[in-house]
Design a protein around this motif. Structure first.
Motif, PDB file in Angstrom:
ATOM      1  N   GLU A  21       0.820  -1.222   0.000  1.00 17.91           N
ATOM      2  CA  GLU A  21       0.000   0.000   0.000  1.00 17.91           C
ATOM      3  C   GLU A  21       0.850   1.268   0.000  1.00 17.91           C
ATOM      4  O   GLU A  21       0.510   2.252  -0.651  1.00 17.91           O
ATOM      5  CB  GLU A  21      -0.945  -0.013   1.200  1.00 17.91           C
ATOM      6  CG  GLU A  21      -1.960   1.107   1.198  1.00 17.91           C
ATOM      7  CD  GLU A  21      -2.850   1.130  -0.043  1.00 17.91           C
ATOM      8  OE1 GLU A  21      -3.179   2.237  -0.508  1.00 17.91           O
ATOM      9  OE2 GLU A  21      -3.205   0.052  -0.551  1.00 17.91           O
ATOM     10  N   ARG A  36       2.082   1.881  -3.540  1.00 18.65           N
ATOM     11  CA  ARG A  36       0.973   2.352  -4.377  1.00 18.65           C
ATOM     12  C   ARG A  36       0.622   3.808  -4.060  1.00 18.65           C
ATOM     13  O   ARG A  36       0.366   4.604  -4.958  1.00 18.65           O
ATOM     14  CB  ARG A  36      -0.248   1.451  -4.207  1.00 18.65           C
ATOM     15  CG  ARG A  36      -0.140   0.134  -4.968  1.00 18.65           C
ATOM     16  CD  ARG A  36      -1.479  -0.587  -5.061  1.00 18.65           C
ATOM     17  NE  ARG A  36      -1.995  -1.008  -3.765  1.00 18.65           N
ATOM     18  CZ  ARG A  36      -1.701  -2.150  -3.167  1.00 18.65           C
ATOM     19  NH1 ARG A  36      -0.882  -3.001  -3.747  1.00 18.65           N
ATOM     20  NH2 ARG A  36      -2.224  -2.455  -2.002  1.00 18.65           N
ATOM     21  N   ALA A  37       0.642   4.156  -2.792  1.00 23.14           N
ATOM     22  CA  ALA A  37       0.329   5.533  -2.385  1.00 23.14           C
ATOM     23  C   ALA A  37       1.387   6.508  -2.911  1.00 23.14           C
ATOM     24  O   ALA A  37       1.063   7.594  -3.398  1.00 23.14           O
ATOM     25  CB  ALA A  37       0.233   5.628  -0.868  1.00 23.14           C
ATOM     26  N   GLU A  38       2.659   6.111  -2.808  1.00 29.05           N
ATOM     27  CA  GLU A  38       3.728   6.980  -3.322  1.00 29.05           C
ATOM     28  C   GLU A  38       3.621   7.128  -4.841  1.00 29.05           C
ATOM     29  O   GLU A  38       3.783   8.219  -5.381  1.00 29.05           O
ATOM     30  CB  GLU A  38       5.095   6.437  -2.944  1.00 29.05           C
ATOM     31  CG  GLU A  38       6.221   7.359  -3.378  1.00 29.05           C
ATOM     32  CD  GLU A  38       7.594   6.908  -2.905  1.00 29.05           C
ATOM     33  OE1 GLU A  38       8.553   7.644  -3.191  1.00 29.05           O
ATOM     34  OE2 GLU A  38       7.714   5.834  -2.278  1.00 29.05           O
ATOM     35  N   LEU A  39       3.338   6.024  -5.521  1.00 32.01           N
ATOM     36  CA  LEU A  39       3.174   6.060  -6.975  1.00 32.01           C
ATOM     37  C   LEU A  39       2.024   6.991  -7.367  1.00 32.01           C
ATOM     38  O   LEU A  39       2.156   7.811  -8.273  1.00 32.01           O
ATOM     39  CB  LEU A  39       2.928   4.644  -7.502  1.00 32.01           C
ATOM     40  CG  LEU A  39       2.851   4.459  -9.014  1.00 32.01           C
ATOM     41  CD1 LEU A  39       4.136   4.919  -9.697  1.00 32.01           C
ATOM     42  CD2 LEU A  39       2.567   3.006  -9.336  1.00 32.01           C
ATOM     43  N   THR A  40       0.919   6.900  -6.656  1.00 32.05           N
ATOM     44  CA  THR A  40      -0.231   7.765  -6.920  1.00 32.05           C
ATOM     45  C   THR A  40       0.131   9.231  -6.687  1.00 32.05           C
ATOM     46  O   THR A  40      -0.205  10.102  -7.499  1.00 32.05           O
ATOM     47  CB  THR A  40      -1.429   7.356  -6.045  1.00 32.05           C
ATOM     48  OG1 THR A  40      -1.817   6.032  -6.404  1.00 32.05           O
ATOM     49  CG2 THR A  40      -2.606   8.298  -6.224  1.00 32.05           C
ATOM     50  N   ALA A  41       0.840   9.522  -5.603  1.00 29.30           N
ATOM     51  CA  ALA A  41       1.234  10.899  -5.294  1.00 29.30           C
ATOM     52  C   ALA A  41       2.171  11.449  -6.374  1.00 29.30           C
ATOM     53  O   ALA A  41       2.022  12.595  -6.810  1.00 29.30           O
ATOM     54  CB  ALA A  41       1.896  10.969  -3.922  1.00 29.30           C
ATOM     55  N   ARG A  81       2.389  10.432  -9.504  1.00 29.90           N
ATOM     56  CA  ARG A  81       1.622  10.607 -10.741  1.00 29.90           C
ATOM     57  C   ARG A  81       0.719  11.838 -10.672  1.00 29.90           C
ATOM     58  O   ARG A  81       0.547  12.535 -11.673  1.00 29.90           O
ATOM     59  CB  ARG A  81       0.816   9.348 -11.041  1.00 29.90           C
ATOM     60  CG  ARG A  81       1.701   8.217 -11.527  1.00 29.90           C
ATOM     61  CD  ARG A  81       0.926   6.958 -11.763  1.00 29.90           C
ATOM     62  NE  ARG A  81       1.770   5.945 -12.388  1.00 29.90           N
ATOM     63  CZ  ARG A  81       1.458   4.667 -12.450  1.00 29.90           C
ATOM     64  NH1 ARG A  81       0.318   4.230 -11.939  1.00 29.90           N
ATOM     65  NH2 ARG A  81       2.270   3.814 -13.042  1.00 29.90           N
ATOM     66  N   ASP A  82       0.170  12.116  -9.484  1.00 32.03           N
ATOM     67  CA  ASP A  82      -0.625  13.338  -9.322  1.00 32.03           C
ATOM     68  C   ASP A  82       0.243  14.573  -9.554  1.00 32.03           C
ATOM     69  O   ASP A  82      -0.190  15.536 -10.198  1.00 32.03           O
ATOM     70  CB  ASP A  82      -1.258  13.393  -7.925  1.00 32.03           C
ATOM     71  CG  ASP A  82      -2.405  12.409  -7.745  1.00 32.03           C
ATOM     72  OD1 ASP A  82      -2.906  11.856  -8.756  1.00 32.03           O
ATOM     73  OD2 ASP A  82      -2.794  12.187  -6.573  1.00 32.03           O
ATOM     74  N   ASP A 114       0.827  14.912 -13.254  1.00 33.42           N
ATOM     75  CA  ASP A 114      -0.375  15.443 -13.907  1.00 33.42           C
ATOM     76  C   ASP A 114      -0.484  16.957 -13.712  1.00 33.42           C
ATOM     77  O   ASP A 114      -0.832  17.693 -14.641  1.00 33.42           O
ATOM     78  CB  ASP A 114      -1.631  14.758 -13.369  1.00 33.42           C
ATOM     79  CG  ASP A 114      -1.722  13.291 -13.769  1.00 33.42           C
ATOM     80  OD1 ASP A 114      -0.925  12.845 -14.625  1.00 33.42           O
ATOM     81  OD2 ASP A 114      -2.589  12.593 -13.200  1.00 33.42           O
TER      82      ASP A 114
END
Length: 110
Positions: A11, A14-19, A21-22, A25
């Motif tokens: 998790e 995944r959280a770091e990857l999401t951050a 990618r945000d 963006d």
């Protein structure tokens, strides 16, 4: 192998990857908006050049801008060759717009 033997990243990953990618963006959106502002300015330059029958391209200015951008890229730890390619692409589009304005086929910026 089944999915249970390879559960994927935990998790935290995944959280770091999401951050990340945000952030990417957001940076992409900023780049698009900055390019839009740049093109608004270059359209004004193109109109001024067309009104005064100046040539659409200014090779001396372009060379200065490329040298300047390569130096900025190097200082920012960005590949100067990549920065030059990007600027050449932008310059080509600006000249195309200026040629259209000089030929009386102005594009709407809206």
């Amino acid at each position: 192998m089944t999915s249970s033997s390879n559960p994927g990243p935990d998790e935290a990953v995944r959280a770091e990857l999401t951050a990340l990618r945000d952030s990417i963006d957001n940076i992409d959106a900023a780049v698009v908006h900055m390019l839009a502002e740049r093109f608004k300015c270059t359209q004004r330059v193109g109109r001024l050049k067309a009104d005064h029958r100046l040539p659409p391209a200014d090779p001396a200015r372009e060379a200065r801008q490329i040298a300047r951008l390569r130096e900025l890229a190097q200082d920012a730890k960005l590949d100067p060759a990549f920065a030059e390619k990007l600027l050449n692409f932008v310059i080509a589009e600006v000249i195309r717009h200026h040629e259209q304005l000089a030929g009386g086929t102005e594009q709407r910026a809206d």
